[in-house]
Design an enzyme around this catalytic site. Sequence first.
Site, PDB file in Angstrom:
ATOM      1  N   LYS A 122       0.666   7.983 -23.310  1.00 13.10           N
ATOM      2  CA  LYS A 122       1.175   8.299 -24.651  1.00 13.10           C
ATOM      3  C   LYS A 122       2.668   7.957 -24.711  1.00 13.10           C
ATOM      4  O   LYS A 122       3.024   6.795 -24.828  1.00 13.10           O
ATOM      5  CB  LYS A 122       0.917   9.768 -24.995  1.00 13.10           C
ATOM      6  CG  LYS A 122      -0.532  10.076 -25.354  1.00 13.10           C
ATOM      7  CD  LYS A 122      -1.406  10.224 -24.162  1.00 13.10           C
ATOM      8  CE  LYS A 122      -2.717  10.903 -24.454  1.00 13.10           C
ATOM      9  NZ  LYS A 122      -3.580  10.944 -23.258  1.00 13.10           N
ATOM     10  N   PHE A 138     -17.945  15.828 -26.726  1.00  9.91           N
ATOM     11  CA  PHE A 138     -17.544  14.937 -27.827  1.00  9.91           C
ATOM     12  C   PHE A 138     -17.527  13.466 -27.423  1.00  9.91           C
ATOM     13  O   PHE A 138     -17.720  12.589 -28.249  1.00  9.91           O
ATOM     14  CB  PHE A 138     -16.166  15.339 -28.368  1.00  9.91           C
ATOM     15  CG  PHE A 138     -15.106  15.395 -27.300  1.00  9.91           C
ATOM     16  CD1 PHE A 138     -14.938  16.542 -26.537  1.00  9.91           C
ATOM     17  CD2 PHE A 138     -14.295  14.305 -27.039  1.00  9.91           C
ATOM     18  CE1 PHE A 138     -13.978  16.596 -25.540  1.00  9.91           C
ATOM     19  CE2 PHE A 138     -13.334  14.345 -26.048  1.00  9.91           C
ATOM     20  CZ  PHE A 138     -13.182  15.499 -25.289  1.00  9.91           C
ATOM     21  N   ARG A 141     -12.027  16.240 -34.112  1.00 13.88           N
ATOM     22  CA  ARG A 141     -11.362  17.278 -33.329  1.00 13.88           C
ATOM     23  C   ARG A 141     -11.726  18.609 -33.987  1.00 13.88           C
ATOM     24  O   ARG A 141     -10.940  19.198 -34.711  1.00 13.88           O
ATOM     25  CB  ARG A 141      -9.845  17.089 -33.308  1.00 13.88           C
ATOM     26  CG  ARG A 141      -9.372  15.907 -32.472  1.00 13.88           C
ATOM     27  CD  ARG A 141      -9.233  16.168 -30.997  1.00 13.88           C
ATOM     28  NE  ARG A 141     -10.363  15.901 -30.170  1.00 13.88           N
ATOM     29  CZ  ARG A 141     -10.302  15.448 -28.909  1.00 13.88           C
ATOM     30  NH1 ARG A 141      -9.144  15.158 -28.358  1.00 13.88           N
ATOM     31  NH2 ARG A 141     -11.369  15.299 -28.184  1.00 13.88           N
ATOM     32  N   ASP A 182       2.790  20.497 -20.250  1.00  9.49           N
ATOM     33  CA  ASP A 182       2.017  19.288 -20.480  1.00  9.49           C
ATOM     34  C   ASP A 182       2.955  18.427 -21.316  1.00  9.49           C
ATOM     35  O   ASP A 182       3.110  18.619 -22.522  1.00  9.49           O
ATOM     36  CB  ASP A 182       0.719  19.587 -21.232  1.00  9.49           C
ATOM     37  CG  ASP A 182      -0.055  18.313 -21.534  1.00  9.49           C
ATOM     38  OD1 ASP A 182       0.546  17.223 -21.478  1.00  9.49           O
ATOM     39  OD2 ASP A 182      -1.248  18.396 -21.842  1.00  9.49           O
ATOM     40  N   TYR A 215       0.829  -1.207   0.000  1.00  6.66           N
ATOM     41  CA  TYR A 215       0.000   0.000   0.000  1.00  6.66           C
ATOM     42  C   TYR A 215       0.860   1.252   0.000  1.00  6.66           C
ATOM     43  O   TYR A 215       0.495   2.271  -0.581  1.00  6.66           O
ATOM     44  CB  TYR A 215      -0.954   0.005   1.207  1.00  6.66           C
ATOM     45  CG  TYR A 215      -1.986   1.096   1.081  1.00  6.66           C
ATOM     46  CD1 TYR A 215      -3.097   0.923   0.258  1.00  6.66           C
ATOM     47  CD2 TYR A 215      -1.824   2.306   1.740  1.00  6.66           C
ATOM     48  CE1 TYR A 215      -4.028   1.940   0.101  1.00  6.66           C
ATOM     49  CE2 TYR A 215      -2.762   3.330   1.590  1.00  6.66           C
ATOM     50  CZ  TYR A 215      -3.857   3.138   0.773  1.00  6.66           C
ATOM     51  OH  TYR A 215      -4.773   4.137   0.607  1.00  6.66           O
ATOM     52  N   PHE A 264      -6.121  22.052 -24.614  1.00  8.86           N
ATOM     53  CA  PHE A 264      -6.493  20.649 -24.741  1.00  8.86           C
ATOM     54  C   PHE A 264      -7.745  20.458 -23.878  1.00  8.86           C
ATOM     55  O   PHE A 264      -7.884  21.094 -22.839  1.00  8.86           O
ATOM     56  CB  PHE A 264      -5.380  19.681 -24.328  1.00  8.86           C
ATOM     57  CG  PHE A 264      -5.839  18.269 -24.536  1.00  8.86           C
ATOM     58  CD1 PHE A 264      -5.974  17.771 -25.820  1.00  8.86           C
ATOM     59  CD2 PHE A 264      -6.220  17.460 -23.473  1.00  8.86           C
ATOM     60  CE1 PHE A 264      -6.485  16.497 -26.042  1.00  8.86           C
ATOM     61  CE2 PHE A 264      -6.725  16.192 -23.684  1.00  8.86           C
ATOM     62  CZ  PHE A 264      -6.859  15.702 -24.975  1.00  8.86           C
ATOM     63  N   THR A 265      -8.621  19.561 -24.323  1.00  5.15           N
ATOM     64  CA  THR A 265      -9.950  19.438 -23.716  1.00  5.15           C
ATOM     65  C   THR A 265      -9.908  19.293 -22.190  1.00  5.15           C
ATOM     66  O   THR A 265     -10.473  20.113 -21.471  1.00  5.15           O
ATOM     67  CB  THR A 265     -10.696  18.245 -24.341  1.00  5.15           C
ATOM     68  OG1 THR A 265      -9.861  17.090 -24.244  1.00  5.15           O
ATOM     69  CG2 THR A 265     -11.010  18.506 -25.811  1.00  5.15           C
TER      70      THR A 265
HETATM   71  N1  F0G Z   1      -2.796  16.416 -22.370  1.00  8.66           N
HETATM   72  C1  F0G Z   1      -2.775  16.060 -23.670  1.00  8.66           C
HETATM   73  C2  F0G Z   1      -1.970  16.862 -24.641  1.00  8.66           C
HETATM   74  C3  F0G Z   1      -3.496  14.946 -24.080  1.00  8.66           C
HETATM   75  O1  F0G Z   1      -3.464  14.584 -25.364  1.00  8.66           O
HETATM   76  C4  F0G Z   1      -4.240  14.204 -23.119  1.00  8.66           C
HETATM   77  C5  F0G Z   1      -5.043  13.061 -23.518  1.00  8.66           C
HETATM   78  C6  F0G Z   1      -4.230  14.617 -21.797  1.00  8.66           C
HETATM   79  C7  F0G Z   1      -3.490  15.730 -21.458  1.00  8.66           C
HETATM   80  C8  F0G Z   1      -5.018  13.905 -20.721  1.00  8.66           C
HETATM   81  O2  F0G Z   1      -4.432  12.703 -20.412  1.00  8.66           O
HETATM   82  O3  F0G Z   1      -6.106  10.977 -21.124  1.00  8.66           O
HETATM   83  O4  F0G Z   1      -4.227  10.422 -19.577  1.00  8.66           O
HETATM   84  O5  F0G Z   1      -6.116  11.815 -18.800  1.00  8.66           O
HETATM   85  N2  F0G Z   1      -5.320  12.828 -24.705  1.00  8.66           N
HETATM   86  C9  F0G Z   1      -6.053  11.685 -25.213  1.00  8.66           C
HETATM   87  C10 F0G Z   1      -6.169  11.806 -26.698  1.00  8.66           C
HETATM   88  C11 F0G Z   1      -7.345  11.421 -24.548  1.00  8.66           C
HETATM   89  O6  F0G Z   1      -6.810  10.925 -27.287  1.00  8.66           O
HETATM   90  O7  F0G Z   1      -5.620  12.732 -27.281  1.00  8.66           O
HETATM   91  P1  F0G Z   1      -5.278  11.410 -19.952  1.00  8.66           P
END
Ligand code: F0G
Length: 476
Positions: A267, A457, A391, A224, A75, A127-128
Amino acid sequence: MATRRRRTAEPYKIKMVEPIRMKTRAEREEAIQKAGYNTFLLDSADVYIDLLTDSGTSAMSDNQWAGMMLGDEAYAGSRNWHHLWDAVREVYGFKYMVPTHQGRGAEHLISQILIKPGDYVPGNMYFTTTREHQERAGGTFVDVVIDEAHDPSSLHPFKGNVDLDKLEALIKKVGPDRIPYVSVAVTVNMAGGQPVSMANLRAVRELCDRYRRSDGRPIRVMFDATRCAENAYFIQQREEGYRCRSVREILREMMSYGDGCTMSGKKDNLVNIGGFAATNEPEVYQALTQLVVVFEGMPSYGGLAGRDMEAMARGIYEMVDDDYLAFRVGQVEYLGRQLIDAGVPVVRPIGGHAVFLDARTFLSHIPQSEYPAQTLAAALYVDSGVRGMERGNVSAGRGKDGKERFPKLELVRLTIPRRVYTNNHMDVVADSVIGLFEERETIGGLKMVYEPPQLRFFTARFEPLKKEGFWAFVRG
Ligand code: F0G
């Protein structure tokens, strides 16, 4: 005598395979209807080549799988956590880190700790999830990416660069105290996987150092770092003075211009789940340890199993391998090049993780209010079982005024998972996209029939405006 160019191949061989099958045309039509014309809502079993995302879809190496068997599932204080921390220190150079379940977990913690209501967070395009967390913490995101990033045809080699004039104008307007950090994404996903140059990172650092906050500290730079190794590879290939430096060295220099980062390990870290937040500041680390226990788990696991931290630690060393990156980024270019040669409108230059179709030009007869990118993604799936991602207008969502944002970029992303598909798969994708392009006028738009309030989306549903119109591109 002309010398023949020698081709290169994948820097790995395949030890395990996962069968895939293309469903019939009728099955695909039924599947997309059931999914509300939203490729996010398709079942994976209905997909032939899955280019929805490069997130969590990588193939791990034998070394990573071996590491999975060495998970220390304690843990607290797991040895895999120490390995992960070592990897972050050695490869990124940050002093402190907490693991999180994925990137947005880290974004949540960093946003809550650093952003106060009324703050402004400048960034090189949104980014979203990143913007969502910044706004939930009370901040206002301000786009300070260079104008070229919004132009799909601009050939600028570093389209992810921060526009220093826009950044300085914001600092002057609101004052350094209302800017908790500059959010710098390397590479910029929404611009097409476009990199930031080292010169630009250095200049952002210098600018932030010039504007002190009233507590005496300069404005922070937070990366990021989600696709930082791919960014480092572009610097090696494109920027004067870096050709003979390893990606690993370049990445260390990049990160040295920041105060910390959020990372989606799904990624570049080559794992299926995981992430972390890193910082050089002891006070920020302390705040991270306080908040991580509420939302993720102990600071020594942050929502991850020991085995997952081990796989991520090993993935971090693998991601900075120059041969791997040359193939990885080269494969994306291989797909993009075929489309460019056939006259298909795509975002140029081709980015690091995906080929982005310019749906606005591709389907120029469909207005943005009828979601050309959503339409194109659905049509591509029906044509060949290839799953891409919208996108554009759907992803951009609505502004604070409740109106749709109608972003300049209206794109379909064909995202290439790491080490998963061969170039034959890329050929199948290219054939399908080129075929659709030849019959583009027969494709009709969509209307949204269900709209969730946030990050719409993911789960929005659509219907064709003219049913016969949508299906008219049928090619048997
Ligand atoms: N920042 C970037 C540039 C991203 O592309 C993503 C995720 C995140 C943050 C968030 O990370 O998914 O691990 O919580 N991108 C995915 C995509 C979802 O398909 O581009 P996460």
